[in-house]
Design a protein around this motif. Structure first.
Motif, short mmCIF file in Angstrom:
data_model
loop_
_atom_site.label_atom_id
_atom_site.label_comp_id
_atom_site.label_asym_id
_atom_site.label_seq_id
_atom_site.Cartn_x
_atom_site.Cartn_y
_atom_site.Cartn_z
N LEU A 41 -16.57 89.28 9.73
CA LEU A 41 -16.16 88.54 8.51
C LEU A 41 -16.95 87.07 8.51
O LEU A 41 -16.48 86.06 8.80
CB LEU A 41 -14.85 88.45 8.47
CG LEU A 41 -13.93 89.49 8.77
CD1 LEU A 41 -12.55 89.24 8.54
CD2 LEU A 41 -14.40 90.80 7.70
N HIS A 232 -19.81 99.29 -2.85
CA HIS A 232 -20.33 98.08 -2.64
C HIS A 232 -21.13 98.01 -1.24
O HIS A 232 -20.95 98.95 -0.53
CB HIS A 232 -19.32 96.87 -2.69
CG HIS A 232 -17.96 97.26 -1.93
ND1 HIS A 232 -17.86 97.46 -0.59
CD2 HIS A 232 -16.81 97.60 -2.67
CE1 HIS A 232 -16.77 97.54 -0.30
NE2 HIS A 232 -15.83 97.75 -1.41
N ASP A 233 -21.67 97.01 -0.64
CA ASP A 233 -22.69 97.15 0.35
C ASP A 233 -21.66 97.22 1.42
O ASP A 233 -22.11 98.33 2.46
CB ASP A 233 -23.15 95.74 0.49
CG ASP A 233 -24.12 95.60 1.65
OD1 ASP A 233 -25.19 96.47 1.67
OD2 ASP A 233 -23.77 94.84 2.80
N PHE A 234 -20.51 96.84 1.68
CA PHE A 234 -19.64 96.92 2.82
C PHE A 234 -19.18 98.37 2.77
O PHE A 234 -19.42 98.87 3.77
CB PHE A 234 -18.38 96.07 3.04
CG PHE A 234 -17.50 96.27 4.10
CD1 PHE A 234 -18.21 96.12 5.46
CD2 PHE A 234 -16.13 96.70 3.95
CE1 PHE A 234 -17.35 96.13 6.42
CE2 PHE A 234 -15.41 96.85 4.96
CZ PHE A 234 -15.75 96.65 6.31
N CYS A 256 -20.96 96.14 11.69
CA CYS A 256 -21.15 96.09 10.17
C CYS A 256 -20.61 94.54 10.10
O CYS A 256 -20.30 93.83 10.89
CB CYS A 256 -20.20 96.93 9.53
SG CYS A 256 -20.62 98.85 10.15
N SER A 257 -20.82 94.24 8.66
CA SER A 257 -20.50 92.78 8.28
C SER A 257 -20.25 92.79 6.85
O SER A 257 -20.67 93.50 5.86
CB SER A 257 -21.68 91.86 8.79
OG SER A 257 -22.78 92.17 7.95
N LEU A 258 -19.54 91.77 6.57
CA LEU A 258 -18.91 91.39 5.39
C LEU A 258 -19.25 89.81 4.97
O LEU A 258 -18.42 89.20 5.64
CB LEU A 258 -17.57 92.02 4.88
CG LEU A 258 -16.88 91.71 3.54
CD1 LEU A 258 -17.79 92.16 2.49
CD2 LEU A 258 -15.44 92.17 3.72
N LEU A 274 -13.12 89.66 -1.64
CA LEU A 274 -13.63 90.11 -0.28
C LEU A 274 -12.63 91.04 0.51
O LEU A 274 -12.97 91.90 1.30
CB LEU A 274 -13.90 88.90 0.57
CG LEU A 274 -15.01 87.80 0.02
CD1 LEU A 274 -14.94 86.51 0.56
CD2 LEU A 274 -16.44 88.86 0.17
N GLN A 277 -12.51 94.48 -0.71
CA GLN A 277 -13.75 95.37 -0.16
C GLN A 277 -13.54 95.58 1.18
O GLN A 277 -13.61 96.80 1.45
CB GLN A 277 -15.04 94.36 -0.25
CG GLN A 277 -15.58 94.29 -1.51
CD GLN A 277 -16.85 93.70 -1.89
OE1 GLN A 277 -17.49 93.37 -1.09
NE2 GLN A 277 -17.20 92.51 -2.87
N LEU A 278 -12.84 94.67 2.02
CA LEU A 278 -12.27 95.06 3.34
C LEU A 278 -11.52 96.12 3.47
O LEU A 278 -11.83 97.36 4.15
CB LEU A 278 -11.87 93.81 4.11
CG LEU A 278 -11.65 94.12 5.61
CD1 LEU A 278 -12.85 94.17 6.50
CD2 LEU A 278 -10.99 92.78 6.16
N THR A 302 -12.18 93.47 13.55
CA THR A 302 -12.64 92.61 12.75
C THR A 302 -12.72 91.12 13.91
O THR A 302 -11.91 91.07 14.68
CB THR A 302 -11.92 92.21 11.71
OG1 THR A 302 -10.49 91.52 12.09
CG2 THR A 302 -11.67 93.37 10.84
#
Length: 386
Positions: A41, A232-234, A256-258, A274, A277-278, A302
Motif C-alpha cells: 500500500l 482498475h490497475d490493481f 503487487c502494489s496499490l 483506494l 479497489q483493495l 498487505t
C-alpha cells in the motif's frame, strides 16, 4: 516495459543475477508450491480509518472531519470495525480466513518514505540501508529449487522491494498485453564496447526478456477463473497473479502494489476509493483461488512503509505516522486479531506506539508457511497460519 537503470548498484546486481531456468513441468516439494502474495500500500496507509476504534471518544475528538460515522463502520467486535469500503472482505473475516495484525511497526520509527520502506523491505534496522530484501535474505539461507522459473514475480510498479538483491531471480511484469506487443528483438552490446560488465547486463536483460515471453507463452489468458476482476490497475494485477498461479506458475512470491495512500489532503474520498479497489481486488482473487481449489496454497499479506498520525491536519488529511494494521488472508490463515490496537491516550509525540513488530509476521511466513528458519527475523512467531 521493464527498464534498466544503469546505476553502479543496478549494474552490479544485474551482473551477478543467477540464470533463469525454465522447464515445462516443475517438480518441487510441497513447500515451494505455496505462494506468498505481497500487496504494498504505497504511500503509507491510514490505519485508524482502515480498522476503526469506533467506540473510542478520542478517535472523534482527533478527527472532527475524518472520523467515520459509527453506523457506517463494519463491526468486527465491540471496539473495532472496518472501513465500509472494505465490505467485500467481511465474508473472509466471518469465515476466519482473514487475520488483522494490529499496531504493526518497529522501534524508533522513521517517517521518511524512502528510509521506512527500506526498513520494511530489508528487515534491517541499522542506519546503513540493507542491500538485500528480506525475502532474498531468507532464500539465501534455503534456496528454492533451481528448477523454479523464478523466485519472484513483480507486477505493477517495477520495484522488487523485498525481492531486491544479489542473485535474486525476479521477473518484473507490468501486464501481459505489453509483452505480446513487444518486438521480439534481443538487445545488442554497443559497437566497440570495452565494458564487459555492461555487456553482461545486456546478456542478462535478454535472458529476462526471454523468461517473460515464456510466461506469456503459457497461455495464461486461457486459464478459466471463477467470476470477474475489477478493471482498475490493481484488479488487473490480482487477475494476473490469479492466472499465473492457476496456470501452474511455480514462483514462491508475487508482489503487487496499490499506490496513492500518502493522503496529506482531502483524504476522505480518496481513501475510500483506494480501499474499495483493495477490497475488490482481494475478494476477486480469493474467489478465483477458491474456484480452482488453490486457496489453501496462497497467503496474501498487505504492508506499507508506515501508518498516519491519529490527529487529522488542517487540510482534511493525515501526515506520516507510525503503527498501522496489516491484513493477512488465505485458506490456511487462522482468522482474528493479532497484536493490540495502539491506545489513543498514550501517544509518543504525535504518533501511535507500535504493539507488534513487523518482523514477527515475516518470521511467521518464513517458518509456518515455508518451513524455513530466518533467524535474522527474530525468535517470535504468531499462530496465524494453520
Amino acid at each position: 516495459d521493464p527498464t534498466m537503470q544503469l546505476t553502479r548498484r543496478g549494474i552490479l546486481k544485474t551482473a551477478m543475477a543467477a540464470p533463469l531456468v525454465f522447464v515445462p513441468q516443475v517438480a518441487v516439494g510441497a513447500t515451494w508450491r505455496r505462494h506468498l502474495v505481497l500487496v504494498e500500500l504505497n504511500g503509507g496507509n491510514d490505519g485508524l480509518n482502515t480498522v476503526v476504534p469506533y467506540r473510542d471518544p478520542l478517535y472523534r475528538q482527533m478527527r472532527s472531519k475524518l472520523a467515520l460515522p459509527t453506523d457506517q463502520v463494519l463491526s468486527l467486535d465491540e471496539r473495532l470495525g472496518l472501513h465500509p469500503a472494505l465490505e467485500r472482505l467481511m465474508p473472509l473475516w466471518i469465515d476466519r480466513q482473514m487475520a488483522i495484525a494490529l499496531g504493526v511497526g518497529y522501534p524508533q520509527p522513521n517517517l521518511s518514505h524512502f528510509r521506512s520502506i527500506d526498513i520494511w523491505e530489508t528487515a534491517t534496522m541499522t542506519e546503513t540501508s540493507g542491500e538485500d530484501g528480506w525475502l532474498v535474505r531468507l532464500f539465501k539461507e534455503s534456496r528454492p529449487p533451481a528448477t523454479l522459473p523464478a523466485e519472484g514475480l513483480v507486477l505493477g510498479r517495477n520495484d522488487p522491494g523485498p525481492l531486491a538483491g544479489e542473485n535474486a531471480r525476479v521477473i518484473a511484469l507490468k501486464k501481459l498485453t505489453s509483452l505480446r506487443k513487444r518486438q521480439r528483438k534481443n538487445l545488442k552490446p554497443a559497437a566497440g564496447s570495452t565494458n564487459p560488465l555492461l555487456d553482461h547486463v545486456v546478456v542478462v536483460q535478454n535472458r529476462m526478456d526471454l523468461a517473460e515471453r515464456r510466461l506469456v507463452e503459457k497461455n495464461l489468458q486461457d486459464v478459466s477463473l471463477a467470476g470477474t476482476f475489477p478493471p482498475h490497475d490493481f484488479g488487473r494485477q490480482m487477475e494476473t497473479a490469479a492466472r499465473f498461479i492457476a496456470g501452474g506458475g511455480a514462483v514462491p512470491v508475487i508482489k503487487c502494489s496499490l499506490g496513492g495512500f500518502d493522503t496529506h489532503a482531502g483524504q476522505m474520498g480518496r481513501h475510500r476509493r483506494l480501499l474499495t479497489q483493495l477490497a475488490e481486488g482481494l475478494s476477486s482473487f480469493a474467489r478465483a483461488m477458491k474456484g480452482v481449489g488453490m486457496w489453501d496454497d496462497v497467503l496474501v499479506m498487505t504492508y506499507a512503509e508506515f501508518g498516519r498520525r491519529p490527529r487529522e491536519n488542517a487540510s482534511s488529511g493525515t501526515d506520516h505516522g507510525t503503527a498501522a494494521p496489516q491484513l493477512i488472508l488465505g485458506g490456511r490463515v487462522r482468522g482474528g486479531f493479532y497484536g493490540e490496537q495502539p491506545p489513543l491516550d498514550r501517544l509518543e509525540g504525535q504518533n501511535l506506539v507500535y504493539r507488534l513488530d513487523f518482523r514477527a509476521i515475516y518470521a511467521t511466513v518464513a517458518r509456518r508457511w515455508w518451513g524455513l528458519d530466518g533467524k535474522f527475523l527474530g525468535p517470535r512467531t504468531l499462530p496465524l497460519i494453520t
